[in-house]
Design an enzyme around this catalytic site. Structure first.
Site, mmCIF file in Angstrom:
data_model
loop_
_atom_site.group_PDB
_atom_site.id
_atom_site.type_symbol
_atom_site.label_atom_id
_atom_site.label_comp_id
_atom_site.label_asym_id
_atom_site.label_seq_id
_atom_site.Cartn_x
_atom_site.Cartn_y
_atom_site.Cartn_z
ATOM 1 N N ALA A 68 -5.145 -8.373 8.264
ATOM 2 C CA ALA A 68 -4.114 -8.898 9.167
ATOM 3 C C ALA A 68 -3.347 -7.713 9.725
ATOM 4 C CB ALA A 68 -3.172 -9.823 8.413
ATOM 5 N N ALA A 113 0.127 -3.736 8.417
ATOM 6 C CA ALA A 113 -1.144 -4.444 8.251
ATOM 7 C C ALA A 113 -1.376 -4.647 6.760
ATOM 8 C CB ALA A 113 -2.294 -3.622 8.838
ATOM 9 N N LYS A 114 -2.307 -5.462 6.417
ATOM 10 C CA LYS A 114 -2.743 -5.613 5.025
ATOM 11 C C LYS A 114 -4.143 -6.194 5.034
ATOM 12 C CE LYS A 114 -0.894 -4.865 0.951
ATOM 13 N NZ LYS A 114 0.104 -3.812 0.683
ATOM 14 N N GLY A 115 -4.915 -5.860 4.027
ATOM 15 C CA GLY A 115 -6.260 -6.403 3.941
ATOM 16 C C GLY A 115 -6.585 -6.777 2.520
#
Ligand code: NAD
Length: 424
Positions: A68, A113-115
């Site tokens: 995201a 962001a993050k994943g």
């Protein structure tokens, strides 16, 4: 699930609910423009990918992964990748949003962001993890990159994971791209000072807060929950400034001595036995008891939600420096406010880590590497400035430090968005 559905579902509880509530509160506080507010409530982009991975037994498992990207108003996105069975899209979006505010509060030129990949890394071999990471990277290759989105380690990913991502991305491009990730091994362009950075940054904010609150460092008592990377470095770097560390804990429990504990000796004991419990000359305390000890500085550096409605009223610290992400629930924050406990919020207190990740990216782009002293000095300047900006906002608006940090962060993102305008 459509984005609207995800956001509507989040209206009831969970991390996205918390993230959206914090944004809405900040919007109200600073009188945020409606269009910008609505835009910031949604991530800019979400990627959901399937990751077919050859397992050691010859079968193929198809994992699900997410990335995201919440905001790119102030620069490329930045945020970790976690491998965990509980990874879900809502959480990934919330964590991406928090990264936007964390980068903005220290004023580094990134969005958040993050994943994550839904998997059980503890049950996977090194080879399986490598193949999964390389395929995940390949699926993300169009949306990540030094000028777009720069991943970093998070829960159950590490420097080796970053090395695989860097190598896979570089193979796709045809040349080495060290600045595509941070948290790399030093041999591949990792930054000196990164390992200690989060604890070090946390200590800079504690030092500044002590000065603002008129707490004399000499003889001040500090308690550390979670003697891992962040907690042990914070303890190690706080001790020489004057405070004594009277208690520390890990997942197995804690140790306590009101006269102070030598941090270096405690580290040696933990290395030897695997835990801080049983350190000679200390009493054993539970993690619950440790949080309620009388002290000047409490550093929760373990888990989310360790300070909650059920124990906040018993906390006797003068200040709390949130080394961990999300250690205080919103209900607990209100109780702490009523008790006059000063909280340095996570997006400020633990932002030394992302700040040095930013330095790693800068060094990678320039292919010019700094000494550890240069890294630490530059980080100190950023942390001190950020603390003082948030403290000034806290005084000006008469709100707690968390609301003040959010006001500063959301204000910065909104200003960038307003100047750029809504495209087209
Ligand atoms: P870590 O795994 O090195 O350390 C975590 C410590 O917490 C360990 O000592 C573990 O035993 C302890 N712990 C686990 N469960 C516990 C419990 N129930 N009670 C007390 N202690 C418990 O992790 P870390 O990198 O130090 O991260 C700690 C926190 O800081 C996390 O919330 C993380 O998201 C946050 N954080 C870390 C960084 C970083 O650079 N490492 C940056 C920003 C935020």
């Amino acid at each position: 699930m459509a984005m609207e559905e995800i956001l509507t579902h989040a209206a009831t509880d969970g991390p996205l609910h918390a993230a959206l509530t914090q944004l809405d509160d900040a919007a109200k506080l600073i009188g945020l423009d409606d269009a910008i507010h609505h835009k910031l409530r949604k991530p800019k982009r979400v990627m959901m990918v399937s990751i077919p991975t050859l397992m050691d037994d010859g079968t193929t498992e198809v994992f699900t992964g997410y990335r995201a990207q919440h905001s790119m108003e102030r620069g490329p996105c930045k945020g970790g990748i976690r491998y965990h069975p509980d990874v879900n899209l809502e959480e990934v979006i919330a964590l991406a949003m928090w990264m936007t505010w964390k980068c903005a509060v220290v004023n580094i030129p990134y969005g958040g962001a993050k994943g994550g990949v839904i998997c059980s890394p503890k049950d996977m071999s090194e080879g399986e993890l490598e193949r999964m990471t390389r395929r995940f990277t390949t699926e993300l290759v169009e949306v990540i990159g030094p000028e777009k989105d720069i991943p970093a380690p998070d829960v159950y990913t590490n420097a080796q994971t970053m090395a695989w991502i860097m190598d896979t991305y570089s193979m796709q491009k045809g040349y080495s791209v060290p600045a595509v990730v941070t948290g790399k091994p030093i041999a591949l362009g990792g930054s000196l000072g990164r390992e200690a950075a989060t604890g070090r940054g946390c200590v800079f904010t504690i030092r500044e807060a002590m000065e603002c609150l008129g707490i004399a460092p000499d003889g001040a008592r500090a308690v550390v929950q979670g003697f891992g990377n962040v907690g042990s470095w914070a303890a190690r770097l706080l001790e020489p400034l004057g405070p004594k560390i009277i208690a520390a804990s890990d997942s197995r429990g804690g140790c306590y001595n009101p006269d102070g504990i030598s941090v270096m000796e405690l580290l040696a004991h933990k290395d030897e036995t695997g835990t801080v419990v049983g350190f000679p000359g200390t009493d054993t305390v539970t993690n619950e008891e440790l949080l309620e000890l009388e002290c000047e500085v409490l550093i929760p550096a373990a888990l989310e939600e360790s300070i909650h409605e059920g124990n906040a009223a018993n906390i006797k610290a003068r200040m709390i420096a949130e080394g961990a992400n999300g250690p205080t629930t919103p209900e607990a924050q209100e109780i702490l406010n009523d008790k006059g406990i000063f909280v340095i919020p996570d997006i400020l207190a633990n932002s030394g880590g992302v700040t040095v990740s930013y330095f790693e990216w800068v060094q990678g782009l320039q292919a010019y590497f700094w000494t550890e002293d240069e890294v630490n000095d530059r980080m100190e300047k950023i942390m001190v400035r950020a603390f003082n900006e948030v403290y000034a906002e806290h005084e000006k608006r008469g709100v707690d430090m968390r609301a003040a940090a959010m006001a500063v962060a959301v204000g910065r993102v909104a200003e960038a968005q307003a100047m750029r305008g809504i495209y087209p």
